[in-house]
Design an enzyme around this catalytic site. Structure first.
Site, short mmCIF file in Angstrom:
data_model
loop_
_atom_site.label_atom_id
_atom_site.label_comp_id
_atom_site.label_asym_id
_atom_site.label_seq_id
_atom_site.Cartn_x
_atom_site.Cartn_y
_atom_site.Cartn_z
N GLU A 126 0.79 -1.23 0.00
CA GLU A 126 0.00 0.00 0.00
C GLU A 126 0.83 1.28 0.00
OE1 GLU A 126 -3.91 -1.96 2.21
OE2 GLU A 126 -2.86 -0.31 3.21
N GLU A 162 -5.49 -8.68 0.85
CA GLU A 162 -6.12 -8.34 2.14
C GLU A 162 -7.60 -8.11 1.88
OE1 GLU A 162 -4.57 -5.06 4.45
OE2 GLU A 162 -2.50 -5.68 4.11
#
Length: 441
Positions: free
Chosen positions: A171, A351
């Site tokens: 991320e 995720e």
């Protein structure tokens, strides 16, 4: 979506079913055995930055309890585990000497999981940059790209033949925007210009690291993980429509265009103006190295508005303890869009999960909302695959309750409940559901 049921046999035999964690959120042992401080150790010490004034000093004590946690992972029945290495644990200053005690910890963890037939999916940077590199400017300093590349190469040299995949960064949007622009995550800087330079250096270091690691001749899959969401205008108002396109540029296209097409989107660069990153000749070609996989972290969808912020409760859908709308079909849309626009070789859901206010009653956590969330997002993953999207993995976030960054220990994402006073682990009903789903033949 909730009426749709899928079973494991709807998926290919070689599909990766996993759970995910990250080092800073579970390991604790913040200064044990030669580990150096990370930017998150520093950030947690600043008054008012963490909701419950906690830190990662103890977390889930995974550094001591790793053997028990390997048993938990094995009991759930997954065939893959996504975890991160703490850079300051294996190289305290982010440059210079390696810390053999840190490497020994990961060596035993990897061995124990491999013995149980569980594939290892390693992330090199899940936000915990060594503080000494932040003291030199962190991701705003181009020299950090070279330091990261050396770290990546050393880890790949030692462990690359024992792990199934290596992800460079988790991320980068969060690292750069929440950390360097909004300042609500470490290192707590508020500068759009610095944030955009950090974006560029995160992507550049990804490309540099891939080149260097591939130079070792490993068969290991290599890629990057992005947090992505579909973005909708909050109304038909042309201003909202335009803002949704720009927000999509800032959150998705800025990263995906650079990684998969070798350029930054023109509308975003024009919008940034003087804050656009300094790009040197050859940088974008380095960034656009072929990726063996693209990891997608998906939690919810987003809305863009020039007026009042979107009311998350207005759709009538469930809202999580993070204030995020539960919208499984957004995952299907996102995966189909990424496939259509960018053609990644493989897409992995790296995720996916939800925080709810869990209650442990007589040894049971009846987390019906999380169970439904996981079930419906697995169905949403299958729906994308049915449309020809090459999805090869699903990792639930997270294995267990942990240190949830600026939220401290107040938000629980785990399939396994953790009592942070006693470190007692208890399977929630969502874990039992996942275990049952995975045991279906």
């Amino acid at each position: 979506m909730s009426t749709m049921t899928v079973s494991r046999d709807h998926f290919p035999q070689d599909f990766k079913w996993g759970v995910a964690t990250s080092a800073f959120q579970i390991e604790g042992a913040h200064d044990r055995d030669g580990k150096g401080p990370s930017i998150w150790d520093t950030f947690c010490a600043v008054d008012g930055k963490i909701a419950d004034a906690s830190n990662g000093h103890v977390a889930c004590e995974h550094y001591e309890r790793w053997s028990d946690d390997v048993e938990l992972i094995s009991r759930i029945g997954v065939n893959a585990y996504r975890f991160s290495m703490s850079w300051p644990r294996v190289q305290p200053d982010g440059q210079g000497a390696w810390n053999e005690a840190g490497f020994a910890f990961y060596d035993q963890l990897i061995s124990a999981l491999a013995q149980r037939g569980i594939e290892l999916h390693l992330t090199l940077n899940h936000w915990d940059l060594p503080q000494s590199l932040q003291d030199q400017g962190g991701w705003v300093n181009r020299e950090v790209c070279a330091h990261f590349t050396r770290y990546a190469t050393e880890v790949a040299r030692r462990f690359g033949h024992r792990v199934h995949s290596i992800c460079t960064h988790n991320e980068p949007w969060v690292i750069a925007i929440l950390g360097y622009e909004q300042g609500i995550f470490a290192p707590g800087i508020q500068s759009r210009k610095q944030a955009m330079q950090a974006v560029h250096h995160l992507l550049l270091s990804h490309g540099m690291a891939l080149q260097a690691m591939r130079g070792l001749g490993l068969a290991t899959a290599m890629g990057i993980v992005l947090n992505l969401s579909p973005i909708y205008p909050a109304s038909d108002n042309p201003q909202d429509v335009a803002k949704a396109k720009l927000d999509d540029g800032l959150i998705l296209r800025l990263y995906m265009d650079a990684l998969f097409k070798g350029f930054y989107p023109q509308d975003v660069i024009e919008h940034l103006g003087a804050d656009a990153p300094l790009v040197q000749p050859g940088d974008l070609a380095t960034i656009a190295q072929p990726n063996d996989f693209l990891g997608v972290n998906y939690y919810t969808r987003n809305f863009s508005s020039c007026g009042n912020p979107w009311d998350v409760a207005s759709t009538g859908n469930t809202v999580t303890d993070m204030g995020w709308e539960v919208y499984p079909q957004g995952l299907t849309e996102l995966l189909c869009r990424l496939h259509a626009d960018y053609q990644p070789l493989r897409l992995w859901v790296t995720e996916n999960g939800a925080a709810f206010k869990d209650q442990l009653v007589n040894g049971v956590v009846d987390d019906v909302q999380r169970l439904a969330y996981i079930r419906d997002h697995i169905a949403a993953t299958h729906a994308a695959m049915a449309q020809g999207v090459p999805v090869g993995a699903y990792f639930a976030w997270s294995l267990m309750d942990n240190f949830e960054w600026a939220s401290g220990y107040a938000k629980r994402f785990g399939l396994v409940h953790v009592d942070f006073e006693t470190q007692q682990r208890t399977f929630k009903n969502s874990a039992l559901w996942y275990q049952n789903f995975l045991s279906e033949k």
